[in-house]
Design an enzyme around this catalytic site. Structure first.
Site, mmCIF file in Angstrom:
data_model
loop_
_atom_site.group_PDB
_atom_site.id
_atom_site.type_symbol
_atom_site.label_atom_id
_atom_site.label_comp_id
_atom_site.label_asym_id
_atom_site.label_seq_id
_atom_site.Cartn_x
_atom_site.Cartn_y
_atom_site.Cartn_z
ATOM 1 N N GLY A 15 54.793 48.681 30.972
ATOM 2 C CA GLY A 15 56.206 48.639 32.109
ATOM 3 C C GLY A 15 55.299 48.681 33.134
ATOM 4 N N ASN A 17 54.510 47.392 36.035
ATOM 5 C CA ASN A 17 55.285 45.953 36.413
ATOM 6 C C ASN A 17 57.042 46.572 37.349
ATOM 7 O OD1 ASN A 17 52.994 44.109 38.005
ATOM 8 N ND2 ASN A 17 52.883 44.040 36.104
ATOM 9 N N ARG A 91 55.657 36.222 25.613
ATOM 10 C CA ARG A 91 56.834 35.616 24.529
ATOM 11 C C ARG A 91 57.181 34.340 25.067
ATOM 12 N NH1 ARG A 91 58.120 36.180 19.332
ATOM 13 N NH2 ARG A 91 57.446 37.791 19.670
ATOM 14 N N ILE A 93 58.927 30.711 27.005
ATOM 15 C CA ILE A 93 60.407 30.907 27.640
ATOM 16 C C ILE A 93 60.536 29.455 26.292
ATOM 17 C CG2 ILE A 93 61.975 30.660 28.769
ATOM 18 C CD1 ILE A 93 61.088 33.973 29.157
ATOM 19 N N ASN A 107 56.750 35.115 36.890
ATOM 20 C CA ASN A 107 56.103 35.314 35.629
ATOM 21 C C ASN A 107 54.722 36.320 36.876
ATOM 22 O OD1 ASN A 107 54.931 36.492 34.100
ATOM 23 N ND2 ASN A 107 53.369 34.941 33.786
ATOM 24 N N HIS A 109 51.118 37.033 36.860
ATOM 25 C CA HIS A 109 49.855 36.461 35.834
ATOM 26 C C HIS A 109 48.743 36.723 36.441
ATOM 27 C CE1 HIS A 109 47.776 35.213 32.492
ATOM 28 N NE2 HIS A 109 46.602 34.574 34.028
HETATM 29 C C1 GRF Z 1 49.941 42.348 33.576
HETATM 30 O O1 GRF Z 1 48.535 42.594 34.228
HETATM 31 C C2 GRF Z 1 51.144 41.421 34.522
HETATM 32 O O2 GRF Z 1 50.201 40.417 35.004
HETATM 33 C C3 GRF Z 1 51.212 40.668 32.689
HETATM 34 O O3 GRF Z 1 51.429 41.398 31.711
HETATM 35 C C4 GRF Z 1 50.460 42.596 32.871
HETATM 36 C C5 GRF Z 1 52.362 43.510 31.904
HETATM 37 O O4 GRF Z 1 51.166 45.254 32.588
HETATM 38 N N1 GRF Z 1 51.563 39.477 32.820
HETATM 39 P P1 GRF Z 1 52.769 45.877 32.361
HETATM 40 O O5 GRF Z 1 53.147 46.178 31.424
HETATM 41 O O6 GRF Z 1 53.375 45.890 33.711
HETATM 42 O O7 GRF Z 1 51.545 47.653 32.879
#
Ligand code: GRF
Length: 190
Positions: A15, A17, A91, A93, A107, A109
Site C-alpha cells: 500500500g 501507492n 486480481r 478485473i 492502474n 504499473h
Molecule cells: C506497484 O509497483 C504498482 O505499480 C504495482 O504494484 C505495486 C504496488 O506497490 N501495480 P504498493 O503496494 O503500492 O507498495
C-alpha cells in the site's frame, strides 16, 4: 481541496501507492473506500489509521468472480464511487466491474508498457539489462496491463543499480506520478 468526487482504491499488498495518494494534500477527490482482496494485507492498517473505510473480501469464499464483483458494485454504488484506482491490486478485473465502471478504472504499473506487463515487471527489466524502464498509468481493459496509456515516466537503469536501488527509484516516481495523474483525470472532467 476535498471535493465531492468520490473514489475508491483497490490494493492487495503493502500500500505504498495508496499511502502516497492518501497523503497528497492537493488531492482533487475524496478516497471513500479501500477495497482489499487479501485479509491481513498491510494496506488495510494504513487505511484504518487514516479512518478510511475498508472493504475486505476473500475471493475464495465466493462461487465466482461474478459473485464477488456484483457485491463490490453494490458497495461502490452505496458509497457513490465514480473512479476506481488500482494500486497493487493483484486480481484481474472481470466483465461485470469493467462494464459498471467503463473507462473509470485506472492502474499503475512499474514498467514502460507495453514492455514487461504482468508480475515482477521491475525485476524483468533489471534482468534483461535494458538501460531504461519506468512507470505507466493506464486505463484497465480485459487484458493484463494492456489498456490505453494515460501517462508514462522513464526511469534510467544504471550499471551500478541493484534490484533494490532500481525498485526504490521506481517507487519514488510512482508515488509522485499517480496522484498527479489522478488529479488531472478528475480536473479534466470539470
Ligand atoms: C506497484 O509497483 C504498482 O505499480 C504495482 O504494484 C505495486 C504496488 O506497490 N501495480 P504498493 O503496494 O503500492 O507498495
Amino acid at each position: 481541496m476535498k471535493a465531492s468526487i468520490k473514489v475508491c482504491v483497490f490494493a492487495s499488498g503493502t500500500g505504498s501507492n495508496f499511502q502516497a495518494i492518501m497523503e497528497t494534500e492537493s488531492l482533487a477527490c475524496e478516497i471513500v473506500l479501500l477495497v482489499c482482496d487479501r485479509p491481513g494485507a498491510p494496506v488495510i492498517d494504513k487505511a484504518k489509521q487514516k479512518q478510511i473505510p475498508v472493504h475486505v473480501f476473500d475471493p475464495t469464499s465466493y462461487p465466482s468472480k461474478q459473485a464477488y464483483e456484483e457485491e463490490l458494485i453494490t458497495v461502490l454504488r452505496e458509497r457513490e464511487v465514480t473512479w476506481i484506482f488500482l494500486a497493487g491490486y493483484m486480481r484481474i478485473i472481470g466483465a461485470h466491474l469493467l462494464q459498471a465502471y467503463h473507462g473509470r478504472i485506472v492502474n499503475i504499473h512499474p514498467s514502460l508498457l507495453p514492455k514487461f506487463p504482468g508480475k515482477d515487471a521491475i525485476e524483468k527489466a533489471y534482468r534483461v539489462k535494458v538501460n531504461k524502464t519506468g512507470v505507466t498509468v493506464h486505463y484497465i481493459d480485459e487484458g493484463i496491463d494492456t489498456g490505453p496509456i494515460i501517462a508514462q515516466q522513464e526511469v534510467k537503469i544504471y550499471p551500478t543499480d541493484s534490484l533494490k536501488t532500481l525498485t526504490n527509484r521506481i517507487q519514488k516516481v510512482e508515488h509522485q506520478l499517480y496522484p498527479k495523474v489522478i488529479n488531472q483525470l478528475i480536473q479534466n472532467e470539470g
